[in-house]
Scaffold this motif. Structure first.
Motif, mmCIF file in Angstrom:
data_model
loop_
_atom_site.group_PDB
_atom_site.id
_atom_site.type_symbol
_atom_site.label_atom_id
_atom_site.label_comp_id
_atom_site.label_asym_id
_atom_site.label_seq_id
_atom_site.Cartn_x
_atom_site.Cartn_y
_atom_site.Cartn_z
ATOM 1 N N THR A 155 -13.023 -17.247 -30.496
ATOM 2 C CA THR A 155 -13.798 -16.448 -29.539
ATOM 3 C C THR A 155 -13.785 -17.090 -28.162
ATOM 4 O O THR A 155 -13.667 -16.405 -27.138
ATOM 5 C CB THR A 155 -15.243 -16.294 -30.038
ATOM 6 O OG1 THR A 155 -15.241 -15.640 -31.315
ATOM 7 C CG2 THR A 155 -16.067 -15.462 -29.059
ATOM 8 N N ARG A 156 -13.881 -18.408 -28.127
ATOM 9 C CA ARG A 156 -13.837 -19.122 -26.850
ATOM 10 C C ARG A 156 -12.488 -18.918 -26.158
ATOM 11 O O ARG A 156 -12.422 -18.737 -24.934
ATOM 12 C CB ARG A 156 -14.099 -20.607 -27.097
ATOM 13 C CG ARG A 156 -14.392 -21.401 -25.833
ATOM 14 C CD ARG A 156 -14.719 -22.844 -26.155
ATOM 15 N NE ARG A 156 -15.902 -22.945 -26.991
ATOM 16 C CZ ARG A 156 -15.888 -23.353 -28.263
ATOM 17 N NH1 ARG A 156 -14.744 -23.692 -28.835
ATOM 18 N NH2 ARG A 156 -16.997 -23.421 -28.962
ATOM 19 N N SER A 157 -11.419 -18.917 -26.934
ATOM 20 C CA SER A 157 -10.091 -18.681 -26.351
ATOM 21 C C SER A 157 -9.947 -17.243 -25.863
ATOM 22 O O SER A 157 -9.334 -16.987 -24.815
ATOM 23 C CB SER A 157 -9.005 -18.996 -27.389
ATOM 24 O OG SER A 157 -8.991 -20.363 -27.732
ATOM 25 N N LEU A 158 -10.506 -16.293 -26.613
ATOM 26 C CA LEU A 158 -10.409 -14.884 -26.219
ATOM 27 C C LEU A 158 -11.190 -14.596 -24.942
ATOM 28 O O LEU A 158 -10.813 -13.717 -24.162
ATOM 29 C CB LEU A 158 -10.918 -13.995 -27.355
ATOM 30 C CG LEU A 158 -10.047 -13.943 -28.618
ATOM 31 C CD1 LEU A 158 -10.747 -13.151 -29.716
ATOM 32 C CD2 LEU A 158 -8.688 -13.334 -28.317
ATOM 33 N N THR A 161 -8.733 -15.541 -21.971
ATOM 34 C CA THR A 161 -7.306 -15.242 -22.030
ATOM 35 C C THR A 161 -6.962 -13.995 -21.226
ATOM 36 O O THR A 161 -7.812 -13.128 -20.987
ATOM 37 C CB THR A 161 -6.855 -15.053 -23.491
ATOM 38 O OG1 THR A 161 -5.429 -15.002 -23.541
ATOM 39 C CG2 THR A 161 -7.405 -13.755 -24.066
ATOM 40 N N GLY A 162 -5.697 -13.920 -20.815
ATOM 41 C CA GLY A 162 -5.223 -12.741 -20.104
ATOM 42 C C GLY A 162 -4.358 -11.843 -20.962
ATOM 43 O O GLY A 162 -4.071 -10.708 -20.585
ATOM 44 N N THR A 182 -16.413 -10.460 -25.574
ATOM 45 C CA THR A 182 -16.407 -10.095 -24.157
ATOM 46 C C THR A 182 -15.154 -10.653 -23.503
ATOM 47 O O THR A 182 -14.966 -11.872 -23.426
ATOM 48 C CB THR A 182 -17.651 -10.652 -23.449
ATOM 49 O OG1 THR A 182 -18.819 -10.150 -24.099
ATOM 50 C CG2 THR A 182 -17.664 -10.245 -21.986
ATOM 51 N N MET A 183 -14.297 -9.756 -23.033
ATOM 52 C CA MET A 183 -13.042 -10.165 -22.406
ATOM 53 C C MET A 183 -12.865 -9.384 -21.111
ATOM 54 O O MET A 183 -12.796 -8.159 -21.127
ATOM 55 C CB MET A 183 -11.861 -9.910 -23.351
ATOM 56 C CG MET A 183 -11.885 -10.769 -24.607
ATOM 57 S SD MET A 183 -10.580 -10.331 -25.776
ATOM 58 C CE MET A 183 -11.162 -8.710 -26.303
ATOM 59 N N THR A 184 -12.823 -10.086 -20.010
ATOM 60 C CA THR A 184 -12.713 -9.445 -18.699
ATOM 61 C C THR A 184 -11.332 -9.600 -18.078
ATOM 62 O O THR A 184 -11.027 -8.935 -17.090
ATOM 63 C CB THR A 184 -13.754 -10.043 -17.739
ATOM 64 O OG1 THR A 184 -13.536 -11.465 -17.636
ATOM 65 C CG2 THR A 184 -15.165 -9.793 -18.260
ATOM 66 N N ARG A 185 -10.498 -10.471 -18.645
ATOM 67 C CA ARG A 185 -9.203 -10.755 -18.027
ATOM 68 C C ARG A 185 -8.027 -10.188 -18.810
ATOM 69 O O ARG A 185 -6.884 -10.310 -18.367
ATOM 70 C CB ARG A 185 -9.017 -12.270 -17.898
ATOM 71 C CG ARG A 185 -10.032 -12.966 -17.013
ATOM 72 C CD ARG A 185 -9.798 -14.464 -17.049
ATOM 73 N NE ARG A 185 -8.404 -14.792 -16.795
ATOM 74 C CZ ARG A 185 -7.847 -15.960 -17.083
ATOM 75 N NH1 ARG A 185 -8.571 -16.904 -17.652
ATOM 76 N NH2 ARG A 185 -6.572 -16.181 -16.829
ATOM 77 N N VAL A 186 -8.277 -9.591 -19.956
ATOM 78 C CA VAL A 186 -7.175 -9.142 -20.809
ATOM 79 C C VAL A 186 -6.416 -8.008 -20.131
ATOM 80 O O VAL A 186 -6.990 -6.982 -19.763
ATOM 81 C CB VAL A 186 -7.695 -8.688 -22.188
ATOM 82 C CG1 VAL A 186 -6.550 -8.126 -23.017
ATOM 83 C CG2 VAL A 186 -8.330 -9.859 -22.910
ATOM 84 N N CYS A 245 -6.808 -1.635 -21.724
ATOM 85 C CA CYS A 245 -5.516 -2.178 -21.319
ATOM 86 C C CYS A 245 -4.454 -1.591 -22.240
ATOM 87 O O CYS A 245 -4.776 -1.077 -23.319
ATOM 88 C CB CYS A 245 -5.506 -3.706 -21.389
ATOM 89 S SG CYS A 245 -5.672 -4.366 -23.052
ATOM 90 N N PRO A 246 -3.194 -1.618 -21.845
ATOM 91 C CA PRO A 246 -2.142 -1.100 -22.728
ATOM 92 C C PRO A 246 -2.108 -1.858 -24.055
ATOM 93 O O PRO A 246 -2.248 -3.080 -24.089
ATOM 94 C CB PRO A 246 -0.859 -1.323 -21.920
ATOM 95 C CG PRO A 246 -1.316 -1.398 -20.495
ATOM 96 C CD PRO A 246 -2.669 -2.041 -20.532
ATOM 97 N N VAL A 247 -1.925 -1.113 -25.125
ATOM 98 C CA VAL A 247 -1.855 -1.695 -26.468
ATOM 99 C C VAL A 247 -0.468 -1.399 -27.031
ATOM 100 O O VAL A 247 -0.117 -0.241 -27.262
ATOM 101 C CB VAL A 247 -2.945 -1.124 -27.392
ATOM 102 C CG1 VAL A 247 -2.808 -1.722 -28.793
ATOM 103 C CG2 VAL A 247 -4.328 -1.395 -26.823
#
Length: 366
Positions: A155-158, A161-162, A182-186, A245-247
């Motif tokens: 979770t810390r890595s996610l 991460t971008g 919570t991911m704001t940079r993916v 984001c694109p998957v």
């Protein structure tokens, strides 16, 4: 009797042996250099002492011969006094020079070992970063928990991460994990999973997972059908993430004896066929850094798969439900109704509800 070979353990063993051989060779070379330096100093010291003795003896004889007034007794008396003085000087010189020489030898040996230790530690650090994991996580069953250490680190890595890359037989927990974290940079999600149309590969994975707790009491055909349906449920759940984001979903025909999820700062590998993984819901896992051989090789492999694999699809924010239904029709080999896709999505949410609740509680606890 089944012989289970652990390639990671064998790799570590070979690497340790190579490192120990290298360290022993360097140590023996350092000891040999210290011995050669000591022998060389000893030879030089003996040579210098012999030359100085001969020169002083010749000089003394010449000086005595120039004085014609000295008697034999006076000469013998002077020689005796000089012998006593020479003994005193020799003892003093030997004591002082011995201490100096011993200190010089100790300094040279210490310097040699210090250099050897520095090189050894540098080599070990490079080896650790290249081949050895940064952390390991024990296998477990979901009825006893999902593994706090593993999920906290992942979770810390996610969070920072971008891009996210997954490879394995199924990505069952990935959409649920994405929903909670919570991911704001993916900016990119790449999922590489088993092709549900490949019946032989699905059958092999079903055979591997037949010992898992969730498959107990089920026939082989039922396990295969469950795996195939879980793959479709996962695709529907991943489709919901297209607005963020694109998957990209790639389909492979590997039996996948391991799975991993890759972020910018680490790759989390789960060895599904390890000694302690067989018959468990969550296999033994390892975390490797971005400079490791496994991270670099798998990142390049996924890039090549994305370029060369024709069995793939990319869901974008502008795609409507028809894009999903057309893709599901290709996977199933028959038309798929809207209500079927909705049912699969609801079944996925119900099947991962406990896992999502666990992650939410884990995040709340900090």
């Amino acid at each position: 009797m089944t012989l289970v070979v652990d390639p990671w353990r064998d790799t570590y063993s070979l690497e340790r042996r190579a490192t120990m051989r290298w360290a022993r060779t360097r140590w023996e070379r350092g000891v040999q250099m210290a011995r050669e330096k000591r022998d060389w100093r000893r030879v030089v010291t003996v040579y210098a002492f012999a030359v100085a003795t001969l020169l002083m003896l010749l000089l003394g004889v010449v000086l005595i011969g120039r004085d014609t007034t000295l008697t034999r007794n006076e000469i013998f008396s002077a020689v005796g006094l000089n012998l006593i003085a020479s003994v005193i000087f020799a003892v003093t010189f030997s004591a002082v020079s011995g201490q100096v020489q011993n200190r010089a030898i100790e300094e040279n040996v210490e310097e040699s070992f210090s250099e050897l230790s520095t090189r050894l530690m540098s080599h070990l650090s490079q080896t650790n970063a290249l081949f050895l994991p940064l952390a390991s996580y024990a296998a477990l069953d979901t009825n006893t928990g999902y593994g706090d250490a593993f999920n906290c680190d992942l979770t810390r890595s996610l969070h920072r991460t971008g891009q996210i890359t997954f490879y394995g037989p199924t990505a069952w927990f990935v959409p649920a994990r994405l929903q909670v974290t919570t991911m704001t940079r993916v900016a990119r999600i790449a999922i590489c999973i088993l092709d549900p149309r490949n019946r032989a590969a699905v059958a092999q994975v079903a055979s591997d997972q037949s010992e898992a707790p969730w498959a107990q009491g089920m026939t082989r055909a039922a396990i295969e059908e469950t795996l195939r349906t879980d793959l479709l449920r996962t695709v529907v759940a991943l489709f919901e993430w297209r607005t963020r984001c694109p998957v990209e979903i790639l389909y492979h025909d590997d039996t996948s004896v391991f799975r991993f999820i890759m972020t910018d700062d680490a790759i989390y590998l789960t060895w599904l066929r390890g000694d302690s993984s067989v018959g468990r819901d969550m296999g033994e896992s390892y975390r490797f850094g971005p400079d490791s051989f496994f991270y670099q090789s798998q990142r390049l492999d996924i890039v090549r798969r994305s370029q060369l694999n024709h069995a793939k699809v990319t869901f974008n924010a502008t795609d409507d439900r028809k894009v999903l239904l057309d893709h599901l029709e290709m996977l199933c080999g028959r038309p798929v109704r809207e209500d079927e896709a909705e049912a699969w999505l609801e079944e996925y949410r119900a099947g991962t509800e406990s896992f999502r609740s666990y992650l939410e509680q884990l995040s709340a606890d900090g």
